[in-house]
Design a protein around this motif. Structure first.
Motif, PDB file in Angstrom:
ATOM      1  N   ASN A   1      64.220  94.920  72.824  1.00  0.00           N
ATOM      2  CA  ASN A   1      65.137  93.824  73.090  1.00  0.00           C
ATOM      3  C   ASN A   1      64.380  92.826  73.968  1.00  0.00           C
ATOM      4  O   ASN A   1      63.189  93.048  74.250  1.00  0.00           O
ATOM      5  CB  ASN A   1      66.437  94.325  73.731  1.00  0.00           C
ATOM      6  CG  ASN A   1      66.203  95.038  75.053  1.00  0.00           C
ATOM      7  OD1 ASN A   1      65.302  94.670  75.816  1.00  0.00           O
ATOM      8  ND2 ASN A   1      67.011  96.041  75.349  1.00  0.00           N
TER       9      ASN A   1
ATOM     10  N   LYS B   1      70.124  96.343  63.834  1.00  0.00           N
ATOM     11  CA  LYS B   1      70.113  95.092  64.593  1.00  0.00           C
ATOM     12  C   LYS B   1      71.398  95.039  65.396  1.00  0.00           C
ATOM     13  O   LYS B   1      72.444  95.480  64.921  1.00  0.00           O
ATOM     14  CB  LYS B   1      70.003  93.887  63.656  1.00  0.00           C
ATOM     15  CG  LYS B   1      68.689  93.837  62.883  1.00  0.00           C
ATOM     16  CD  LYS B   1      68.615  92.608  61.987  1.00  0.00           C
ATOM     17  CE  LYS B   1      67.295  92.576  61.224  1.00  0.00           C
ATOM     18  NZ  LYS B   1      67.180  91.396  60.332  1.00  0.00           N
TER      19      LYS B   1
ATOM     20  N   VAL C   1      73.781  93.035  68.810  1.00  0.00           N
ATOM     21  CA  VAL C   1      74.046  92.024  69.829  1.00  0.00           C
ATOM     22  C   VAL C   1      74.916  92.685  70.883  1.00  0.00           C
ATOM     23  O   VAL C   1      75.905  93.351  70.563  1.00  0.00           O
ATOM     24  CB  VAL C   1      74.772  90.794  69.244  1.00  0.00           C
ATOM     25  CG1 VAL C   1      75.059  89.779  70.349  1.00  0.00           C
ATOM     26  CG2 VAL C   1      73.944  90.161  68.134  1.00  0.00           C
TER      27      VAL C   1
ATOM     28  N   GLU D   1      69.979  90.469  72.169  1.00  0.00           N
ATOM     29  CA  GLU D   1      69.792  90.959  70.819  1.00  0.00           C
ATOM     30  C   GLU D   1      68.659  91.978  70.795  1.00  0.00           C
ATOM     31  O   GLU D   1      67.734  91.918  71.611  1.00  0.00           O
ATOM     32  CB  GLU D   1      69.476  89.805  69.856  1.00  0.00           C
ATOM     33  CG  GLU D   1      70.600  88.796  69.739  1.00  0.00           C
ATOM     34  CD  GLU D   1      70.290  87.710  68.728  1.00  0.00           C
ATOM     35  OE1 GLU D   1      69.202  87.773  68.097  1.00  0.00           O
ATOM     36  OE2 GLU D   1      71.133  86.814  68.558  1.00  0.00           O
TER      37      GLU D   1
ATOM     38  N   GLN E   1      66.550  95.204  68.104  1.00  0.00           N
ATOM     39  CA  GLN E   1      66.355  95.736  66.767  1.00  0.00           C
ATOM     40  C   GLN E   1      65.495  96.992  66.816  1.00  0.00           C
ATOM     41  O   GLN E   1      64.778  97.247  67.788  1.00  0.00           O
ATOM     42  CB  GLN E   1      65.689  94.696  65.864  1.00  0.00           C
ATOM     43  CG  GLN E   1      64.325  94.251  66.351  1.00  0.00           C
ATOM     44  CD  GLN E   1      63.735  93.160  65.471  1.00  0.00           C
ATOM     45  OE1 GLN E   1      64.342  92.736  64.504  1.00  0.00           O
ATOM     46  NE2 GLN E   1      62.536  92.722  65.806  1.00  0.00           N
TER      47      GLN E   1
END
Length: 369
Positions: free
Chosen positions: A11, A107, A109, A115, A117
């Motif tokens: 992140n 992925k 948020v 954000e 992944q």
């Protein structure tokens, strides 16, 4: 999506290691994610989820909680702030997941706008062993084990060269938190009417004995059975085949005996006592033989683990070359009649290893059929 997945995550503020254990439910998927970042920057972060469908891709929410990165015990968010002053942590993630046979792509948020992944890999536990065949004759095997330090090593016999895997993980399940809070109470309720002893699951020793009893009576558990006796392991390696099969077997067909250096492993790696421990672990235990007449004659020892691919995990710990924990020995299936006959003369039979009617009938079946 079900199964165990590993990989790195990132992140905007850090990178780390992520493990996700996923079970399939009637309506979707349920599981737990555990993220390990740099201990100076973050506690261990744990998130549980339960989706409402099995669509691919899928979106779901994951509430997060912190755990002490050293002990693995859960913490309150209020206790995290003094340890990591000035750091703001997310409490919830909105995740989008997609997958194929080998990879799980995530992925997300967070509720604070970050954000992240990750691309995780599925474990290879269902494939053939990475250990190449190590052919050995029965006489060579006996000479080898005769020179070993007593009770330092444990042995496991298998009829094939599949990777080491617990009966629990062979079912495709992975979320041990769900197992601990759903399976175990139901199992305890059902078995308590059948056992002479009432198992106190608040006592770790009795909990382990109860789990081992269930394992020996066919319920899938995250235990892998071993024996201090290489001859008991040999019996189990040959047990599921028949002499008629041995008579027509190819020269390359072999059973496998695993030898694990339990003492060296325990000297190096700490044991975990929790069934759903956060850290990956392999922990060796000799459980109490409560209501379990098989344990003593089988000289049983068990590994408790939250790892699907046990073999790969052990091999990664051997990469520095300083220790060798696991070895394999492959005996010819053709030699089954003579080896089982010799084991019988040693007193290693189904009747001795499985006290009761089932073991007695199996022993006579071996003798007469």
């Amino acid at each position: 999506m079900k199964g165990q997945w590993f990989g790195e995550f990132q992140n905007p503020t850090m990178k780390g290691f992520l493990r996700i254990d996923v079970d399939e439910t009637t309506s979707g998927f349920a599981g737990r994610a555990v993220a390990f970042g740099p201990v100076e920057l973050t506690p261990t972060i744990v998130g549980s989820f339960d989706t409402l469908s099995q669509s691919n891709p899928i979106q779901f929410s994951v509430p997060l909680g912190p755990a002490d990165p050293n002990t693995g015990f859960f913490m309150a968010w209020d206790d995290v702030a003094p340890r990591y002053p000035g750091t703001k942590f997310a409490k919830t993630l909105q995740v989008t997941a997609s997958w194929d046979a080998q990879h799980l792509t995530l992925k997300w948020v967070s509720d604070i706008g970050n954000e992240g992944q990750a691309v995780l890999s599925r474990t290879t536990a269902g494939t053939e062993s990475e250990y190449v065949q190590n052919p050995i004759t029965w006489d060579e095997f006996k000479r080898m084990v005769a020179g070993l330090e007593p009770r330092r090593f444990v042995f496991r016999g298998q009829s094939d060269q599949k990777r080491l895997r617990t009966t629990y993980h062979r079912t495709g399940r992975a979320d041990l938190t769900r197992y601990a809070y759903q399976d175990i109470p139901a199992l305890h309720q059902y078995l308590s009417s059948r056992t002479r002893h009432f198992f106190n699951l608040q006592d770790p020793k009795e909990y382990g004995a109860f789990l081992h009893l269930a394992q020996h009576h066919g319920y899938p558990t995250p235990l892998l059975d071993w024996s201090f006796s290489p001859y008991v392991a040999s019996f189990f390696a040959y047990r599921s085949s028949r002499n008629s099969q041995a008579a027509v077997a190819e020269e390359t067909q072999r059973v496998r005996i695993y030898k694990f250096d339990k003492q060296a492993w325990q000297e190096t790696y700490a044991e975990e006592t929790k069934l759903d421990a956060l850290k990956l672990h392999i922990s060796a235990y000799e459980f109490l033989a409560i209501d379990n007449e098989r344990m003593i004659p089988q000289q049983a020892m068990s590994i408790l683990t939250n790892i699907d691919d046990i073999e790969r995990y052990i091999r990664t710990r051997e990469n520095d070359g300083t220790r060798k924990y696991l070895e394999v020995f492959d005996l010819s299936i053709r030699d089954r009649p003579s080896i089982m006959r010799e084991l019988s003369m040693m007193g290693v039979t189904a009747g001795s290893l499985f006290p009761g009617l089932d073991g007695s009938c199996e022993e006579l079946k071996e003798r007469f059929f």
